[in-house]
Design a protein around this motif. Structure first.
Motif, short mmCIF file in Angstrom:
data_model
loop_
_atom_site.label_atom_id
_atom_site.label_comp_id
_atom_site.label_asym_id
_atom_site.label_seq_id
_atom_site.Cartn_x
_atom_site.Cartn_y
_atom_site.Cartn_z
N THR A 1 -15.04 -4.78 -4.67
CA THR A 1 -14.52 -4.50 -3.34
C THR A 1 -15.55 -4.83 -2.27
O THR A 1 -15.25 -5.49 -1.27
CB THR A 1 -14.12 -3.01 -3.22
N GLN B 1 -9.82 -1.57 0.52
CA GLN B 1 -9.23 -0.63 -0.43
C GLN B 1 -9.87 -0.84 -1.80
O GLN B 1 -9.86 -1.94 -2.33
CB GLN B 1 -7.71 -0.85 -0.55
N PHE C 1 -1.47 -0.09 6.52
CA PHE C 1 -2.16 -0.61 5.35
C PHE C 1 -1.30 -1.69 4.69
O PHE C 1 -0.07 -1.63 4.70
CB PHE C 1 -2.41 0.50 4.34
N ASN D 1 -0.57 4.33 0.13
CA ASN D 1 -1.42 5.43 0.57
C ASN D 1 -1.48 5.55 2.10
O ASN D 1 -2.46 6.03 2.65
CB ASN D 1 -2.83 5.26 0.00
N ASP D 2 -0.44 5.07 2.77
CA ASP D 2 -0.42 5.04 4.23
C ASP D 2 0.49 6.15 4.76
O ASP D 2 1.68 6.16 4.49
CB ASP D 2 0.08 3.68 4.70
N ARG E 1 -9.07 0.95 7.35
CA ARG E 1 -8.81 -0.28 8.10
C ARG E 1 -9.36 -0.08 9.51
O ARG E 1 -9.25 1.01 10.08
CB ARG E 1 -7.32 -0.59 8.20
N THR F 1 -8.82 -5.83 -1.35
CA THR F 1 -8.44 -4.86 -2.37
C THR F 1 -9.22 -5.13 -3.65
O THR F 1 -9.20 -6.26 -4.16
CB THR F 1 -6.93 -4.94 -2.67
N GLU G 1 -9.36 -4.58 6.44
CA GLU G 1 -8.89 -3.45 5.65
C GLU G 1 -9.62 -3.50 4.32
O GLU G 1 -9.79 -4.58 3.73
CB GLU G 1 -7.39 -3.52 5.41
N GLN H 1 -6.46 6.98 5.32
CA GLN H 1 -5.09 7.07 4.83
C GLN H 1 -4.22 7.94 5.73
O GLN H 1 -3.05 7.62 5.98
CB GLN H 1 -5.09 7.61 3.40
N SER I 1 -11.13 3.49 1.37
CA SER I 1 -9.76 3.29 1.87
C SER I 1 -9.79 3.40 3.39
O SER I 1 -9.81 4.50 3.94
CB SER I 1 -8.81 4.32 1.27
N ALA J 1 0.85 -1.19 0.00
CA ALA J 1 0.00 0.00 0.00
C ALA J 1 0.88 1.23 0.00
O ALA J 1 1.80 1.35 0.79
CB ALA J 1 -0.91 -0.01 1.21
#
Length: 928
Positions: free
Chosen positions: A160, A441, A120, A52-53, A448, A153, A439, A465, A446, A50
């Motif tokens: 999703t 995504q 993530f 985007n964390d 968790r 994901t 989680e 994020q 997005s 990931a």
């Protein structure tokens, strides 16, 4: 380790139907080979990363006992026979439990010894399994090795959400099925007629007696009222359900469905005959109604309030009795700990100068409306008239009463300059847990964190994020009681001058005998009479007129509305700041305190549809069901009204720190809870966090330490006992028994007034005698201090509003034994204010008179010494009498937390901690 519950659904899960003596049979070996977890069928692992964390590896979480809440028949039988645990069924229980003895040496580097890494994605060397549910190529579920958490994901929104539904069913199918039946009042038909099953369905169905049409209408209205987001929520829910149902079909054909379906007679273990019903969209509303009733509905105690007010007026006269009642109610106590402590006022549900429309019952006329009719079978000896007295119902409802805390510190006081938060909900301890981790995504998603099983199309508490959020139950009053005047007979009432028939809502349940328990075949009918002002809860007379008292909740018929707020929290394009966070949670109509932290800011917002009441009405008491006293612009058909503006809700951005442990939110903001006074559980957090902030340099570890230390504190010992001992030792204590008790109690205070083991795993308390003495002394001293002055009638009436004690062993508290959460409800504030008054100390918001010894320090001292001597003489077996979990006299066991079984797998007891069930520790290093 093992986990238990008061016997509820599991009353039937002892021996599989059709397999008497099965645990002694070699057939178990066949089942071991054929019915193991489907995780073994997963395809080869592959790396998931990931980008985007923004937490920088500094986000952690924990949710005991474990992520895996499903078990095959073989796994259940092995667990019950030998204690064997399925993979990831209890691997978060040990770390959670160990914090109680390990927190004192905690450092930031050691946090993930007691928590999961909540970053993530899953590092490639930590991938345990990868699957494409239903053979879909647009979604992948990866599970990590440490905790077995699903990381979903998707490349399409539909895929999703399909994956989220599939993963939910993999981990919680049986529990989801149990609670959709609880929400419909159909648990006994589904899982058997054990008294505890009856108690569960009765407790929740009375609050939300919905027909199938009611459930569907709530979906339609929620979607129609939310525009494009409403349409998206509907599409998400349908995709989620498709995933749930795909897992049902796959597990059925593969014969790895939860073993409880065999043990309750829904499936045959040999022929595979029988079905597991698909989920439908109205099931989500039924599930939501249970969660809303447990955690998000404050108020509704107006009849009990009226009874205690009448008792006060009978004891003292009209004027003085009202004054006494108000002092014990503590609507706006000046010494109460506040979440918003910057002095800003948020008036809500305040006391009017002259109450209008009040409909107090005539003395002795109140009766509770019966819920159960036409009972047949052996269970007829069980009484049930609403809130159940069975252990299972008490256990589940305990989650409602003692919930959740939050500690959030601004970056101005931290070592890094970034905010730090330790927060989470207290949802009780169950096997499997009501919450599940995931989680998710995908396009527009997005997050968790944790979600209630069956409602996990979005993460409900967790992280995005570059921010984290959590909630505590707030309890502000969104429920009112109306007195509807009866006409013609007991089932017609006046609505705007017209005699109108009540609606009769019924749920008929029947169950069959099983070989698994002794419950005979039986049936009964639950019946609720519903008016435009809500369901009938009590009947009485008011001024000689026959009335029905009804309960109207602003979220009634609106269980689905909050979905939009959760959708926004999961949308990385929506929540980008504390302001947009507050905007998102404003769409949640249940009563919660919401907390937020990113790398730069913190925020707080109190959610809920707070009705705008008619001017002059007092929300503490029943009012007449007349147009003049209705909520403003109330529409009964849809139960909509005017609600207070978002700015009128307690809210804040970047306060120096926030604490919440179900305490009062802000100045002039009245909650429905009694006991928001000078001593509250929230003080345990306030004192510690305020000290940390004053010193500066707060870290994740130091904030976790503050939480963990408060989690082991005995509120009575820390905040009230020192004042009591001032009185006792105001002269030399000559009685040897009392003197020895004083010494032990003072030693315990000096040691920190915590209920802690002598060493990890010892199952023996340090200062055990002092703990025992206080547990025995508190109920004795409260009664001796207050009953003579209040009189027996008023004392008893106020204890119905607020129990005197809620110790961890819960001998006198509302949560039931082994529930963990403690010290939410009790007479701590009353004792504190009264004793300080007797000592001549300054007391803001003092009680109108001195009760201990009628105000005489000498008489008060004699009273306390006498009751202390009696308490000190009680043996451990008398104080801790034992139950189905513990032998008499076992102090540690009496306090211990039990994972209460809602399925076939059991886990062991853990040492008492007063902390959230799901908990996050977060400190973001950067922002988008």
């Amino acid at each position: 380790m093992a986990r238990r519950t008061p016997r509820n659904v599991l009353d039937r899960l002892r021996t599989p139907r059709g397999f008497p003596g099965f645990l002694k049979s070699t057939a178990i070996c066949i089942l071991i080979a054929g019915l193991l977890s489907p995780l073994s069928q997963a395809v080869a692992a592959e790396q998931v990363t990931a980008s985007n964390d923004y937490c920088g590896g500094q986000c952690s979480d924990i949710l005991p006992p474990g992520e895996n809440g499903n078990a095959t028949l073989a796994q259940i039988l092995l667990n019950q026979a030998f204690g064997t645990q399925p993979a990831h069924a209890e691997d978060q229980l040990g770390p959670y439990a160990n914090l109680a003895t390990g927190y004192s040496a905690l450092t930031d580097a050691k946090i993930n010894t007691f928590f999961n890494d909540a970053s993530f994605g899953v590092p490639s060397d930590q991938v345990a399994s990868t699957e494409n549910p239903g053979g879909r190529t647009d979604v992948t579920i990866v599970r990590d090795k440490k905790a077995g958490i699903p990381h979903i994901t998707g490349t399409t929104r539909y895929g999703t959400e399909y994956g989220a539904g599939y993963a939910a069913a993999e981990d919680r199918l049986w529990l989801m099925d149990v609670f959709r039946h609880v929400g419909r009042g159909q648990l006994t038909t589904f899982a058997g007629g054990a008294p505890s099953n009856q108690g569960l369905e009765q407790e929740f169905w009375r609050n939300a007696p919905y027909s199938e049409a009611d459930l569907q209408a709530q979906i339609d209205n929620a979607v129609a009222g939310a525009g494009a987001r409403g349409q998206q929520a509907l599409a998400d829910a349908n995709a989620y359900l498709a995933g749930v149902n795909a897992y049902i079909d796959a597990s059925d054909s593969g014969r790895y469905f939860p073993g409880e379906y065999v043990l309750t007679g829904h499936k045959d273990s040999i022929t595979n005959a029988g079905t597991i019903d698909h989920f439908k969209i109205t099931d989500l509303v039924a599930l939501a109604s249970v969660i809303g009733a447990l955690f998000g509905s404050g108020g509704g105690g107006e009849v009990n309030n009226a009874l205690s007010l009448l008792a006060a007026q009978s004891q003292y006269g009209l004027e003085q009795g009202t004054k006494v009642w108000e002092s014990f109610r503590e609507r706006n106590d000046p010494e109460a700990v506040l979440t918003v402590h910057d002095g800003k006022s948020f008036p809500y549900a305040t006391k009017p100068a002259n109450a209008l429309g009040q409909a107090l019952p005539d003395a002795g006329s109140v009766t509770q409306e019966p819920l159960v009719y036409d009972r047949t079978g052996a269970a007829a000896t069980t009484t049930a008239t609403g809130a159940s007295t069975t252990a299972a119902a008490t256990a589940v409802s305990s989650a409602r009463r003692g919930m959740s805390n939050a500690l959030v510190v601004s970056g101005k006081a931290t070592a890094s300059g970034h905010p730090v938060a330790v927060f989470g909900p207290q949802t009780g301890y169950f096997a499997p847990q009501l919450l599940m981790l995931q989680e998710i995504q995908g396009p527009g998603l997005s997050a968790r964190g944790a979600s209630f099983a069956g409602l996990s199309l979005y993460v409900e508490l967790g992280r995005g994020q570059d921010f984290s959020w959590s909630a505590t139950t707030s309890g502000q009053d969104i429920i009112d009681t109306y007195a509807v005047e009866l006409c013609q007979d007991d089932y017609h009432y006046l609505y705007h001058g017209t005699c109108t028939a009540m609606d009769k809502i019924e749920q008929k349940n029947a169950w069959k005998p099983t070989t698994a328990d002794s419950t005979a075949a039986g049936s009964y009918t639950m019946r609720v009479w519903r008016t435009k002002y809500g369901p009938v809860e009590y009947r009485a007379t008011v001024g000689g007129k026959k009335v029905a008292y009804t309960t109207l909740r602003s979220s009634y018929l609106h269980e689905a509305d909050s979905i939009i707020g959760f959708q926004m929290l999961n949308d990385p394009g929506y929540v980008t700041s504390p302001q947009t966070f507050q905007s998102a949670v404003q769409h949640i109509n249940y009563t919660f305190n919401w907390f937020y932290a990113d790398s730069q800011h913190t925020a707080y917002y109190n959610s809920g549809d707070n009705p705008v009441r008619a001017a002059g009405t007092d929300p503490e008491f029943p009012v007449w069901a007349q147009s003049a006293y209705e909520w403003r612009n109330w529409v009964p058909g849809t139960n909509t009204a005017d609600y207070t503006a978002p700015s009128a809700h307690p809210n804040s951005i970047d306060q120096d720190y926030y604490i919440s442990w179900n305490n009062k939110q802000a100045l002039d903001y009245s909650t429905a809870s009694w006991g928001d006074g000078s001593v509250h559980r929230g003080n345990l957090l306030e004192d510690r966090v305020k000290k940390l902030v004053a010193a500066g340099g707060v870290t994740r570890a130091s904030l976790v330490k503050a939480m963990a230390d408060a989690a082991l504190a005995d509120l009575r010992a820390e905040d009230v006992l020192p004042e009591l001992l001032k009185v006792v030792t105001s002269s030399t204590v000559t009685d040897t028994t009392a003197a020895a008790a004083v010494t032990k109690l003072q030693t315990w205070i000096t040691a920190g007034a915590r209920r802690t083991e002598t060493s990890a795993g010892s199952k023996t308390y340090a200062n055990a005698d002092a703990v025992r003495i206080l547990d025995a002394w508190w109920p004795l001293l409260v009664k001796a201090e207050f009953q003579p002055g209040l009189g027996t009638g008023l004392y008893t009436a106020i204890t119905a509003n607020l129990p005197i004690d809620e110790s961890p062993s819960a001998a006198h508290g509302p949560t039931g034994a082994h529930a963990g959460s403690s010290f939410q409800y009790g007479w701590w504030s009353y004792v504190d204010k009264d004793i300080r008054s007797v000592l001549g100390e300054t007391v803001q918001g003092a009680l109108p008179q001195k009760y201990c010894g009628a105000g005489s320090l000498t008489a008060c001292r004699d009273l306390l010494i006498s009751t202390l001597k009696t308490a000190a003489g009680q043996t451990a077996a008398q104080v801790y009498p034992g139950d189905d979990q513990c032998s008499a006299g076992d102090q540690w066991c009496a306090d211990s937390i039990v994972q209460r079984t809602l399925g076939g797998i059991k886990h062991g007891k853990i040492s008492w901690q007063n902390r959230p069930t799901f908990q996050q520790v977060v400190e973001y290093t950067s922002h988008r």
